[in-house]
Scaffold this motif. Structure first.
Motif, PDB file in Angstrom:
ATOM      1  N   TYR A  10       0.839  -1.201   0.000  1.00  0.00           N
ATOM      2  CA  TYR A  10       0.000   0.000   0.000  1.00  0.00           C
ATOM      3  C   TYR A  10       0.865   1.238   0.000  1.00  0.00           C
ATOM      4  N   LEU A  11       0.229   2.359  -0.308  1.00  0.00           N
ATOM      5  CA  LEU A  11       0.902   3.649  -0.316  1.00  0.00           C
ATOM      6  C   LEU A  11       0.003   4.678   0.354  1.00  0.00           C
ATOM      7  N   ALA A  12       0.572   5.385   1.325  1.00  0.00           N
ATOM      8  CA  ALA A  12      -0.103   6.521   1.952  1.00  0.00           C
ATOM      9  C   ALA A  12       0.641   7.777   1.508  1.00  0.00           C
ATOM     10  N   HIS A  13      -0.080   8.873   1.399  1.00  0.00           N
ATOM     11  CA  HIS A  13       0.514  10.089   0.858  1.00  0.00           C
ATOM     12  C   HIS A  13       1.197  10.952   1.910  1.00  0.00           C
ATOM     13  N   HIS A  14       0.589  11.096   3.085  1.00  0.00           N
ATOM     14  CA  HIS A  14       1.121  11.981   4.123  1.00  0.00           C
ATOM     15  C   HIS A  14       1.120  11.269   5.465  1.00  0.00           C
ATOM     16  N   VAL A  19      -5.981   6.570   5.955  1.00  0.00           N
ATOM     17  CA  VAL A  19      -6.154   5.490   4.989  1.00  0.00           C
ATOM     18  C   VAL A  19      -5.011   5.507   3.981  1.00  0.00           C
ATOM     19  N   ALA A  20      -4.813   4.353   3.342  1.00  0.00           N
ATOM     20  CA  ALA A  20      -3.807   4.212   2.296  1.00  0.00           C
ATOM     21  C   ALA A  20      -4.445   3.443   1.147  1.00  0.00           C
ATOM     22  N   VAL A  21      -3.811   3.471  -0.007  1.00  0.00           N
ATOM     23  CA  VAL A  21      -4.318   2.816  -1.207  1.00  0.00           C
ATOM     24  C   VAL A  21      -3.516   1.543  -1.473  1.00  0.00           C
ATOM     25  N   LEU A  52      -6.777  -4.018  -5.478  1.00  0.00           N
ATOM     26  CA  LEU A  52      -5.929  -2.985  -6.054  1.00  0.00           C
ATOM     27  C   LEU A  52      -6.714  -1.688  -6.211  1.00  0.00           C
ATOM     28  N   GLY A  53      -6.138  -0.573  -5.740  1.00  0.00           N
ATOM     29  CA  GLY A  53      -6.758   0.739  -5.894  1.00  0.00           C
ATOM     30  C   GLY A  53      -7.758   1.109  -4.810  1.00  0.00           C
ATOM     31  N   HIS A  54      -8.090   0.165  -3.932  1.00  0.00           N
ATOM     32  CA  HIS A  54      -9.034   0.450  -2.850  1.00  0.00           C
ATOM     33  C   HIS A  54      -8.257   0.820  -1.593  1.00  0.00           C
ATOM     34  N   LYS A  55      -8.975   1.230  -0.553  1.00  0.00           N
ATOM     35  CA  LYS A  55      -8.328   1.775   0.642  1.00  0.00           C
ATOM     36  C   LYS A  55      -8.364   0.809   1.820  1.00  0.00           C
ATOM     37  N   TYR A  86     -10.971  -2.860   5.550  1.00  0.00           N
ATOM     38  CA  TYR A  86     -11.252  -2.413   4.191  1.00  0.00           C
ATOM     39  C   TYR A  86     -12.119  -1.161   4.284  1.00  0.00           C
ATOM     40  N   VAL A  87     -11.703  -0.093   3.631  1.00  0.00           N
ATOM     41  CA  VAL A  87     -12.411   1.193   3.656  1.00  0.00           C
ATOM     42  C   VAL A  87     -13.026   1.412   2.280  1.00  0.00           C
ATOM     43  N   HIS A  88     -14.364   1.443   2.234  1.00  0.00           N
ATOM     44  CA  HIS A  88     -15.059   1.590   0.943  1.00  0.00           C
ATOM     45  C   HIS A  88     -16.461   2.128   1.204  1.00  0.00           C
ATOM     46  N   VAL A  89     -17.317   2.081   0.207  1.00  0.00           N
ATOM     47  CA  VAL A  89     -18.646   2.690   0.293  1.00  0.00           C
ATOM     48  C   VAL A  89     -19.527   2.070   1.376  1.00  0.00           C
TER      49      VAL A  89
END
Length: 102
Positions: A10-14, A19-21, A52-55, A86-89
């Protein structure tokens, strides 16, 4: 199932993002990832598959709490989300058109 070694999951921005992707399909278990800005590597115990691509949650997120990604509020948790969840709708709604938590 064991995660592939040597490749980030995964990758987190800050530093401070909640959450991370996922940068590949992830299975439950330990998964290592990193930050564009912040700590080098962090291992999370993933609780469920994340496509892939989810948080995924980097920390526990309480129902009603702001979901922070890219250093900004991007959503509001509609249920408690455990670290590694898993973070989603199904557990987050967009904060895009809202000025405050309802």
């Amino acid at each position: 199932m064991a995660q592939a070694t040597g490749l980030p999951g995964y990758l987190a921005h800050h530093d401070g993002d909640l959450v991370a992707v996922a940068v590949r399909d992830l299975e439950p278990g330990p998964v290592e990832g990193g930050y564009l800005r912040g700590p080098e590597n962090v291992t999370i115990e993933l609780l469920e598959p994340v496509p892939l691509g989810h948080k995924l949650a980097l920390t526990d997120i309480a129902e009603g709490q702001d979901v922070i990604e890219y250093g900004h509020r991007v959503g509001i948790a509609t249920a408690d989300i455990p670290k590694g969840g898993y973070v989603h709708v199904h557990n987050v709604r967009s904060a895009r058109w809202q000025n405050s938590v309802a």
